[in-house]
Design a protein around this motif. Structure first.
Motif, mmCIF file in Angstrom:
data_model
loop_
_atom_site.group_PDB
_atom_site.id
_atom_site.type_symbol
_atom_site.label_atom_id
_atom_site.label_comp_id
_atom_site.label_asym_id
_atom_site.label_seq_id
_atom_site.Cartn_x
_atom_site.Cartn_y
_atom_site.Cartn_z
ATOM 1 N N SER A 1 -23.501 -9.369 16.821
ATOM 2 C CA SER A 1 -24.293 -9.947 17.904
ATOM 3 C C SER A 1 -24.255 -11.460 17.769
ATOM 4 O O SER A 1 -24.585 -12.000 16.718
ATOM 5 C CB SER A 1 -25.742 -9.456 17.845
ATOM 6 O OG SER A 1 -26.489 -9.993 18.907
ATOM 7 N N TYR A 2 -23.820 -12.139 18.845
ATOM 8 C CA TYR A 2 -23.653 -13.589 18.805
ATOM 9 C C TYR A 2 -24.677 -14.332 19.656
ATOM 10 O O TYR A 2 -24.804 -15.541 19.534
ATOM 11 C CB TYR A 2 -22.238 -13.965 19.259
ATOM 12 C CG TYR A 2 -21.158 -13.390 18.385
ATOM 13 C CD1 TYR A 2 -20.724 -14.050 17.240
ATOM 14 C CD2 TYR A 2 -20.576 -12.155 18.679
ATOM 15 C CE1 TYR A 2 -19.738 -13.519 16.426
ATOM 16 C CE2 TYR A 2 -19.590 -11.610 17.870
ATOM 17 C CZ TYR A 2 -19.174 -12.292 16.744
ATOM 18 O OH TYR A 2 -18.199 -11.752 15.934
ATOM 19 N N TYR B 1 -18.406 -4.972 24.442
ATOM 20 C CA TYR B 1 -19.686 -5.692 24.478
ATOM 21 C C TYR B 1 -20.615 -4.973 25.449
ATOM 22 O O TYR B 1 -20.207 -4.604 26.563
ATOM 23 C CB TYR B 1 -19.472 -7.136 24.921
ATOM 24 C CG TYR B 1 -20.749 -7.887 25.249
ATOM 25 C CD1 TYR B 1 -21.730 -8.077 24.279
ATOM 26 C CD2 TYR B 1 -20.981 -8.395 26.525
ATOM 27 C CE1 TYR B 1 -22.904 -8.769 24.578
ATOM 28 C CE2 TYR B 1 -22.141 -9.092 26.826
ATOM 29 C CZ TYR B 1 -23.095 -9.266 25.848
ATOM 30 O OH TYR B 1 -24.263 -9.936 26.147
ATOM 31 N N GLU C 1 -19.244 -13.533 23.949
ATOM 32 C CA GLU C 1 -18.999 -12.160 23.509
ATOM 33 C C GLU C 1 -17.976 -11.465 24.418
ATOM 34 O O GLU C 1 -17.164 -10.661 23.961
ATOM 35 C CB GLU C 1 -20.320 -11.394 23.424
ATOM 36 C CG GLU C 1 -21.159 -11.925 22.256
ATOM 37 C CD GLU C 1 -22.525 -11.290 22.094
ATOM 38 O OE1 GLU C 1 -22.653 -10.398 21.236
ATOM 39 O OE2 GLU C 1 -23.457 -11.701 22.799
ATOM 40 N N ALA D 1 -19.906 -5.439 20.112
ATOM 41 C CA ALA D 1 -20.911 -6.503 20.201
ATOM 42 C C ALA D 1 -22.132 -5.928 20.906
ATOM 43 O O ALA D 1 -22.052 -5.485 22.054
ATOM 44 C CB ALA D 1 -20.356 -7.704 20.950
#
Length: 265
Positions: free
Chosen positions: A185-186, A204, A192, A156
């Protein structure tokens, strides 16, 4: 202190706050900018933080509160019991998508994370841990993390860090992105990090986060054997901003040694 009661109250209040947020979805938001046009805050962020402060101070008046929106205490030490709260982590997602955001809450005693909660409000998924007692997704135990290799990992990572930017040399992370199985990618650090805890992603990386962004999820991922540090491999300071790197065991050491060692983080 009866920590089981604190844990029970924290879970109850997070669920209540989440319901309040869901009920706000049809409202017109009052949106303001903070440090820059992309650093957003809404009336719901502020109201949610104030909701937590009211609940905590009523039951635990001696506890200190460090909240993102600044309604808590002036906290310059982690002595005693401190609640670190991000009422909505992923505010931009909350505004634009009404998903991919979470409530993040960590309760620390003398600098040690005792309780961590991250609530994915839209999916009604509560990730939570009580140090030494295991970590859970809703009421289902999350299994301990297993080691992973870079080539089989999903990292991430915000795309900003592999394009020219003012914080780091963007060339530094390109080899990691190239060698990993994939990247995601959130837009919400809290989620994450708990995605690392559940194995949805394997690591991450972020360049600059505040303690309330990761205080809750750090307790959860560490309870499962994950490792959380800054990008220099140092222990995090829960009173100041820093870079952040969380990964499965083994993978953390590998990425640190083979991909991050030359960076000016």
């Amino acid at each position: 202190m009866n920590w089981e009661n604190v844990y029970s109250h924290a879970k109850q209040w997070v669920k209540e706050a989440g319901e309040r947020i869901r009920q706000s979805f049809d409202q017109t938001l009052n949106i303001e900018t903070k440090t820059n046009p992309n650093d957003l805050v809404t009336n719901i962020d502020k109201e949610t933080e104030q909701f937590f402060i009211k609940k905590i101070k009523e039951v635990y008046p001696s506890h200190k509160i460090l909240g993102e929106e600044g309604f808590g205490d002036q906290v310059d030490s982690l002595e005693g019991t401190v609640w670190l709260i991000d009422p909505i982590d992923g505010t931009m997602n909350f505004i634009h998508q009404q998903r991919n955001f979470a409530i993040s809450l960590g309760v620390y005693e003398n600098g040690v994370g005792k309780i961590g909660l991250v609530y994915d409000v839209v999916h009604d998924e509560l990730y939570h841990a009580f140090r030494g007692k295991g970590a859970f997704l809703n009421e289902k135990p999350i299994p301990p993390l297993k080691e992973a290799s870079v080539s089989e990992s999903i990292i991430a990572l915000n795309a900003t860090w592999v394009m020219p930017n003012y914080r780091i040399d963007h060339q530094l992370l390109i080899p990691l992105v190239r060698d990993a199985r994939g990247t995601r990618s959130y837009g919400t650090a809290a989620l994450e990090i708990v995605f690392v805890a559940t194995g949805r992603v394997d690591a991450y990386i972020s360049m600059r986060l505040s303690p309330w962004d990761y205080a809750g999820s750090a307790v959860i991922v560490e309870e499962l054997g994950g490792i959380i540090t800054n990008l220099r491999g140092e222990k995090l300071d829960y009173l100041s901003k820093d870079s952040l790197f969380v990964a499965k065991p083994g993978l953390h050491q590998t990425i640190l040694a083979e991909y991050l060692k030359d960076g000016k983080w």
